[in-house]
Design a protein around this motif. Sequence first.
Motif, PDB file in Angstrom:
ATOM      1  N   LEU A  40       6.417 -32.176  -6.079  1.00 42.85           N
ATOM      2  CA  LEU A  40       6.975 -31.715  -7.088  1.00 42.85           C
ATOM      3  C   LEU A  40       7.352 -32.953  -7.282  1.00 42.85           C
ATOM      4  CD1 LEU A  40       6.943 -30.116  -8.735  1.00 42.85           C
ATOM      5  CD2 LEU A  40       8.764 -28.696  -7.490  1.00 42.85           C
ATOM      6  N   ILE A  41       7.373 -33.595  -8.164  1.00 41.52           N
ATOM      7  CA  ILE A  41       8.261 -34.516  -9.497  1.00 41.52           C
ATOM      8  C   ILE A  41       8.721 -33.605 -10.412  1.00 41.52           C
ATOM      9  CG2 ILE A  41       7.735 -36.584 -10.296  1.00 41.52           C
ATOM     10  CD1 ILE A  41       5.975 -37.140  -8.398  1.00 41.52           C
ATOM     11  N   VAL A  42       9.744 -34.144 -10.935  1.00 37.05           N
ATOM     12  CA  VAL A  42       9.933 -33.732 -12.675  1.00 37.05           C
ATOM     13  C   VAL A  42      10.142 -34.506 -13.538  1.00 37.05           C
ATOM     14  CG1 VAL A  42      11.551 -32.003 -14.026  1.00 37.05           C
ATOM     15  CG2 VAL A  42      10.848 -31.175 -11.617  1.00 37.05           C
ATOM     16  N   GLU A  43       9.541 -34.663 -14.409  1.00 35.18           N
ATOM     17  CA  GLU A  43       9.352 -35.746 -15.489  1.00 35.18           C
ATOM     18  C   GLU A  43      10.484 -35.080 -16.304  1.00 35.18           C
ATOM     19  OE1 GLU A  43       9.651 -39.165 -15.317  1.00 35.18           O
ATOM     20  OE2 GLU A  43       7.585 -39.555 -14.170  1.00 35.18           O
ATOM     21  N   ILE A  44      11.803 -35.988 -17.135  1.00 38.89           N
ATOM     22  CA  ILE A  44      12.306 -35.611 -18.555  1.00 38.89           C
ATOM     23  C   ILE A  44      12.128 -36.545 -19.670  1.00 38.89           C
ATOM     24  CG2 ILE A  44      14.248 -34.817 -19.150  1.00 38.89           C
ATOM     25  CD1 ILE A  44      14.991 -33.510 -16.326  1.00 38.89           C
ATOM     26  N   ASP A  45      10.997 -36.494 -19.923  1.00 39.09           N
ATOM     27  CA  ASP A  45      10.783 -37.378 -21.411  1.00 39.09           C
ATOM     28  C   ASP A  45      11.847 -37.249 -22.699  1.00 39.09           C
ATOM     29  OD1 ASP A  45       8.903 -37.956 -19.427  1.00 39.09           O
ATOM     30  OD2 ASP A  45       7.461 -36.588 -20.385  1.00 39.09           O
ATOM     31  N   GLY A  46      12.431 -38.217 -23.270  1.00 38.83           N
ATOM     32  CA  GLY A  46      12.425 -38.950 -24.311  1.00 38.83           C
ATOM     33  C   GLY A  46      11.213 -38.855 -25.584  1.00 38.83           C
ATOM     34  N   SER A  47      12.631 -39.271 -26.965  1.00 33.67           N
ATOM     35  CA  SER A  47      10.816 -39.068 -27.768  1.00 33.67           C
ATOM     36  C   SER A  47      10.451 -39.725 -28.277  1.00 33.67           C
ATOM     37  CB  SER A  47      12.037 -38.685 -29.420  1.00 33.67           C
ATOM     38  OG  SER A  47      12.516 -40.229 -29.207  1.00 33.67           O
ATOM     39  N   HIS A  48      10.691 -41.370 -27.683  1.00 31.08           N
ATOM     40  CA  HIS A  48       9.900 -42.204 -27.102  1.00 31.08           C
ATOM     41  C   HIS A  48       8.643 -41.916 -25.943  1.00 31.08           C
ATOM     42  CE1 HIS A  48      11.577 -42.775 -23.424  1.00 31.08           C
ATOM     43  NE2 HIS A  48      10.816 -43.743 -23.046  1.00 31.08           N
ATOM     44  N   HIS A  49       8.021 -41.333 -25.498  1.00 26.41           N
ATOM     45  CA  HIS A  49       6.992 -40.460 -24.783  1.00 26.41           C
ATOM     46  C   HIS A  49       6.007 -40.110 -25.557  1.00 26.41           C
ATOM     47  CE1 HIS A  49       8.881 -41.080 -20.637  1.00 26.41           C
ATOM     48  NE2 HIS A  49       9.526 -41.021 -21.288  1.00 26.41           N
ATOM     49  N   GLY A  50       6.411 -39.496 -26.894  1.00 22.36           N
ATOM     50  CA  GLY A  50       5.701 -39.769 -27.886  1.00 22.36           C
ATOM     51  C   GLY A  50       4.500 -40.479 -28.322  1.00 22.36           C
ATOM     52  N   SER A  51       4.558 -41.071 -28.452  1.00 19.90           N
ATOM     53  CA  SER A  51       3.869 -42.815 -28.791  1.00 19.90           C
ATOM     54  C   SER A  51       2.846 -42.874 -27.951  1.00 19.90           C
ATOM     55  CB  SER A  51       4.430 -43.505 -29.018  1.00 19.90           C
ATOM     56  OG  SER A  51       4.552 -44.249 -27.794  1.00 19.90           O
ATOM     57  N   PRO A  52       1.779 -43.297 -28.493  1.00 18.65           N
ATOM     58  CA  PRO A  52       0.729 -43.491 -27.979  1.00 18.65           C
ATOM     59  C   PRO A  52       0.359 -44.030 -27.220  1.00 18.65           C
ATOM     60  CG  PRO A  52       0.000 -42.998 -30.332  1.00 18.65           C
ATOM     61  CD  PRO A  52       1.735 -43.655 -29.937  1.00 18.65           C
ATOM     62  N   GLU A  53       0.528 -45.649 -26.756  1.00 17.41           N
ATOM     63  CA  GLU A  53       0.853 -46.066 -25.349  1.00 17.41           C
ATOM     64  C   GLU A  53       1.886 -45.587 -24.645  1.00 17.41           C
ATOM     65  OE1 GLU A  53       2.127 -47.244 -28.950  1.00 17.41           O
ATOM     66  OE2 GLU A  53       0.719 -48.100 -30.055  1.00 17.41           O
ATOM     67  N   GLN A  54       2.671 -45.064 -25.048  1.00 20.20           N
ATOM     68  CA  GLN A  54       3.621 -44.453 -23.763  1.00 20.20           C
ATOM     69  C   GLN A  54       2.950 -43.074 -23.453  1.00 20.20           C
ATOM     70  OE1 GLN A  54       6.422 -45.706 -21.766  1.00 20.20           O
ATOM     71  NE2 GLN A  54       5.870 -44.042 -20.582  1.00 20.20           N
ATOM     72  N   GLY A  69      -1.243 -36.306  -4.345  1.00 24.47           N
ATOM     73  CA  GLY A  69      -0.446 -35.388  -3.533  1.00 24.47           C
ATOM     74  C   GLY A  69       0.447 -34.478  -4.030  1.00 24.47           C
ATOM     75  N   TYR A  70       1.331 -35.522  -5.558  1.00 24.08           N
ATOM     76  CA  TYR A  70       2.447 -34.459  -6.053  1.00 24.08           C
ATOM     77  C   TYR A  70       1.774 -33.765  -7.407  1.00 24.08           C
ATOM     78  CZ  TYR A  70       5.650 -37.478  -3.267  1.00 24.08           C
ATOM     79  OH  TYR A  70       6.179 -38.052  -2.312  1.00 24.08           O
ATOM     80  N   THR A  71       3.008 -32.732  -7.204  1.00 20.15           N
ATOM     81  CA  THR A  71       2.541 -32.039  -8.845  1.00 20.15           C
ATOM     82  C   THR A  71       3.482 -32.295  -9.623  1.00 20.15           C
ATOM     83  OG1 THR A  71       2.546 -29.578  -7.276  1.00 20.15           O
ATOM     84  CG2 THR A  71       2.932 -29.523  -9.986  1.00 20.15           C
ATOM     85  N   ILE A  72       3.175 -32.581 -10.670  1.00 23.65           N
ATOM     86  CA  ILE A  72       4.381 -33.082 -12.401  1.00 23.65           C
ATOM     87  C   ILE A  72       4.583 -32.180 -12.417  1.00 23.65           C
ATOM     88  CG2 ILE A  72       4.505 -34.926 -13.136  1.00 23.65           C
ATOM     89  CD1 ILE A  72       3.582 -35.794 -10.265  1.00 23.65           C
ATOM     90  N   LEU A  73       5.616 -31.974 -13.075  1.00 24.21           N
ATOM     91  CA  LEU A  73       6.670 -31.251 -14.064  1.00 24.21           C
ATOM     92  C   LEU A  73       6.756 -31.771 -15.169  1.00 24.21           C
ATOM     93  CD1 LEU A  73       7.871 -28.387 -11.697  1.00 24.21           C
ATOM     94  CD2 LEU A  73       5.539 -28.335 -12.932  1.00 24.21           C
ATOM     95  N   CYS A  88      14.772 -24.752 -15.664  1.00 23.03           N
ATOM     96  CA  CYS A  88      15.042 -24.477 -14.175  1.00 23.03           C
ATOM     97  C   CYS A  88      13.994 -23.468 -13.764  1.00 23.03           C
ATOM     98  CB  CYS A  88      16.575 -24.273 -13.583  1.00 23.03           C
ATOM     99  SG  CYS A  88      17.374 -25.801 -14.145  1.00 23.03           S
ATOM    100  N   GLN A  89      13.501 -22.304 -14.426  1.00 23.38           N
ATOM    101  CA  GLN A  89      12.562 -21.066 -13.570  1.00 23.38           C
ATOM    102  C   GLN A  89      11.556 -21.540 -13.566  1.00 23.38           C
ATOM    103  OE1 GLN A  89      13.509 -17.908 -12.440  1.00 23.38           O
ATOM    104  NE2 GLN A  89      11.449 -18.123 -12.243  1.00 23.38           N
ATOM    105  N   HIS A  90      11.289 -22.732 -14.861  1.00 22.87           N
ATOM    106  CA  HIS A  90       9.561 -23.393 -14.313  1.00 22.87           C
ATOM    107  C   HIS A  90       9.839 -24.443 -12.893  1.00 22.87           C
ATOM    108  CE1 HIS A  90       5.824 -24.891 -16.278  1.00 22.87           C
ATOM    109  NE2 HIS A  90       5.823 -25.151 -15.330  1.00 22.87           N
ATOM    110  N   ILE A  91      10.939 -24.480 -13.194  1.00 23.23           N
ATOM    111  CA  ILE A  91      10.629 -25.938 -11.170  1.00 23.23           C
ATOM    112  C   ILE A  91      10.558 -24.939 -10.188  1.00 23.23           C
ATOM    113  CG2 ILE A  91      12.091 -27.225 -10.153  1.00 23.23           C
ATOM    114  CD1 ILE A  91      13.209 -28.707 -13.199  1.00 23.23           C
ATOM    115  N   VAL A  92      11.623 -23.949 -10.364  1.00 24.46           N
ATOM    116  CA  VAL A  92      11.021 -22.909  -9.423  1.00 24.46           C
ATOM    117  C   VAL A  92      10.038 -22.432  -8.800  1.00 24.46           C
ATOM    118  CG1 VAL A  92      13.174 -21.127  -7.910  1.00 24.46           C
ATOM    119  CG2 VAL A  92      14.126 -22.692  -8.897  1.00 24.46           C
ATOM    120  N   THR A  93       9.344 -22.039  -9.948  1.00 24.28           N
ATOM    121  CA  THR A  93       8.559 -21.172  -9.782  1.00 24.28           C
ATOM    122  C   THR A  93       7.263 -22.132  -9.240  1.00 24.28           C
ATOM    123  OG1 THR A  93       8.947 -19.704 -11.302  1.00 24.28           O
ATOM    124  CG2 THR A  93       6.565 -19.815 -10.863  1.00 24.28           C
ATOM    125  N   ALA A  94       6.882 -23.128  -9.924  1.00 20.96           N
ATOM    126  CA  ALA A  94       6.369 -24.625  -9.565  1.00 20.96           C
ATOM    127  C   ALA A  94       6.622 -24.939  -8.056  1.00 20.96           C
ATOM    128  CB  ALA A  94       6.152 -25.979 -10.444  1.00 20.96           C
TER     129      ALA A  94
END
Length: 103
Positions: A40-54, A69-73, A88-94
């Motif tokens: 399981l991988i958790v990514e926490i994205d800032g606003s710059h992840h909203g650009s088309p390139e990012q 083989g990873y699940t990405i959240l 946190c609940q989403h992470i535990v469920t995943a």
Amino acid sequence: MLVGQRPPLACRPSPPQGGRLRFHQCAAPIADFVCPTHHLIVEIDGSHHGSPEQMADDERRTAHLQSRGYTILRFWNDDVIRDIDGVCQHIVTAAAETEEILQ
């Protein structure tokens, strides 16, 4: 919580079946947090992840990690700040779902 910070204790609960859910911080740009035992991988994205390139970069990185083989959240920084309990609940469920798949 912002990228680069450790997850709060609330995000490090034991999964439902009594195992431990531990996250290891990885060097950017691979992943923000990884739980290898649950693939399981958790990514926490800032606003710059909203650009088309990012967004295109994120899609490529997600596809690569999923092929290994990873699940990405992905969560927005704002979601983590406003609703840490829901995140946190989403992470535990995943983690529970990936544990079932791995067994």
